[in-house]
Write an enzyme that holds these catalytic residues in place. Structure first.
Site, PDB file in Angstrom:
ATOM      1  N   GLU A  40      -0.034  -6.382  -7.727  1.00  0.00           N
ATOM      2  CA  GLU A  40       0.017  -7.736  -7.172  1.00  0.00           C
ATOM      3  C   GLU A  40       1.334  -8.429  -7.518  1.00  0.00           C
ATOM      4  OE1 GLU A  40      -1.718  -9.089  -4.956  1.00  0.00           O
ATOM      5  OE2 GLU A  40      -3.382  -7.690  -4.876  1.00  0.00           O
ATOM      6  N   TYR A 121      -3.315 -17.253  -6.675  1.00  0.00           N
ATOM      7  CA  TYR A 121      -3.646 -16.097  -5.840  1.00  0.00           C
ATOM      8  C   TYR A 121      -3.832 -14.834  -6.697  1.00  0.00           C
ATOM      9  CZ  TYR A 121      -3.014 -11.923  -3.195  1.00  0.00           C
ATOM     10  OH  TYR A 121      -3.194 -10.666  -2.717  1.00  0.00           O
ATOM     11  N   ASP A 139      -3.698 -15.724  -0.028  1.00  0.00           N
ATOM     12  CA  ASP A 139      -2.257 -15.617   0.191  1.00  0.00           C
ATOM     13  C   ASP A 139      -1.978 -15.968   1.648  1.00  0.00           C
ATOM     14  OD1 ASP A 139      -3.150 -13.434   1.586  1.00  0.00           O
ATOM     15  OD2 ASP A 139      -1.804 -11.989   0.644  1.00  0.00           O
TER      16      ASP A 139
END
Ligand code: SF4
Length: 331
Positions: A40, A121, A139
């Site tokens: 991520e 997020y 996102d």
């Protein structure tokens, strides 16, 4: 409608999911939080295609958070070179050390959110994917899908989060989150959404409007300021003089060519052999490459034949390539 949408989305994911090295197969045990977190962070502003080989190299070198926490800053920054957005790499180091001290990644979005470089997020994505928690990972992809599904032109963040929570199926938070990500990346694309193959088209208000691409309304782009800087190419006996950028600020802690500050006006000694134009998030930069005979500032000599291993970020790698090409042509 929402349960139906989630079921359709999950089935589409099971049939079409992207095999990625940080993911589990749908329905299987959740993936390692270290791999989810690392992916991520790498995926913030970088494409999946660019991240996959870099992720594989990273985890081969540091297979768990303890190993990463024990690595030297320079080695991590150098391994990160070329991925851009170097504040991410510096936060990655801080986060790894904090998690190593804690003993493991926390398992809720609220606790994950307290870690360096982990925002709304990312914390929700890790909580949902690695720990199966009910968390809304929003996102730009997810925002677009939800805005279109609900026909929202200017949705607020809380509207999107509420809609995601309403859809989240019990016990499948990880697969659902990844299914939303995949749908946004591969089907409900910003331009020319592939509504013809979308499993949600029967429920989608933007599709029904006949102009799905117009949802959500595009944001006004702000003008980027422009800056100028100089990078010195100092070469001796097949080596080039490199320096390390200050820890704070743009490209902090990265290897670099020595040079000037980046300013709004063209620096005085810009007798350049060429210029590299680079666009950062908040400004664009013209970096003038200037030949110099003597080393400048603190630094070290690095073999030009081993420039690939210098850990230069893209901006300086391009400046180095420019200097080498111009010299070849001049020879
Ligand atoms: Fe996006 Fe089209 Fe699917 Fe609606 S039908 S979610 S606009 S791809």
């Amino acid at each position: 409608m929402t349960a139906n949408v989630a079921a359709l989305l999950l089935q589409h994911y099971v049939d079409n999911f992207r095999r990625l090295p940080w993911r589990s197969t749908p329905g299987e045990s959740p993936p390692d939080p270290y791999r989810v977190w690392l992916s991520e962070v790498m995926l913030q502003q970088t494409t999946v295609a660019a991240v996959v080989p870099r992720f594989d190299r990273f985890v081969a070198r540091w297979p768990n958070v303890q190993a990463l926490a024990g690595a030297r800053d320079e080695d991590i920054l150098s391994e990160w070179a070329g991925l851009g957005y170097y504040a991410r790499a510096r936060n990655l180091i801080l986060c790894a050390r904090q998690v190593a001290r804690l003993g493991a990644f926390p398992d809720t979005a609220a606790e994950l959110r307290k870690l360096p470089g982990v925002g709304d997020y990312t914390s929700a994505a890790i909580a949902a994917i690695a720990f199966g928690q009910r968390a809304a990972a929003v996102d730009t992809n997810v925002q677009r899908v939800v805005a279109r599904l609900h026909g929202l032109r200017e949705p607020s963040r809380s509207q999107i989060e509420t809609a995601v929570f309403d859809m989240l199926p019990e016990g499948r938070a990880g697969d659902f989150t990844q299914a939303m990500m995949d749908l946004g990346a591969t089907v409900c694309r910003p331009r020319a959404p592939a509504c013809g193959v979308c499993p949600l088209s029967q429920h989608c208000l933007a599709f029904r409007s006949g102009d799905p691409q117009s949802f959500p309304a595009p944001k006004q782009r702000r003008e980027r300021p422009h800056r100028y800087g100089v990078a010195y190419w100092v070469e001796r006996d097949g080596q080039v003089w490199l320096t390390r950028r200050p820890n704070k600020g743009m490209l902090g802690g990265m290897s670099a060519l020595p040079g000037s500050e980046w300013t709004v006006a063209l620096p005085g000694d810009a007798n350049a052999i060429g210029t590299v134009r680079h666009v950062f998030t908040h400004f664009s930069l013209d970096l003038h490459v200037v030949l110099k005979l003597e080393p400048t500032g603190e630094g070290w000599w690095h073999l030009i034949s081993e420039l690939d291993r210098a850990g230069l970020p893209t901006l300086y790698r391009r400046a180095a390539d420019l200097a080498l090409t111009r010299q070849q042509h001049a020879a």
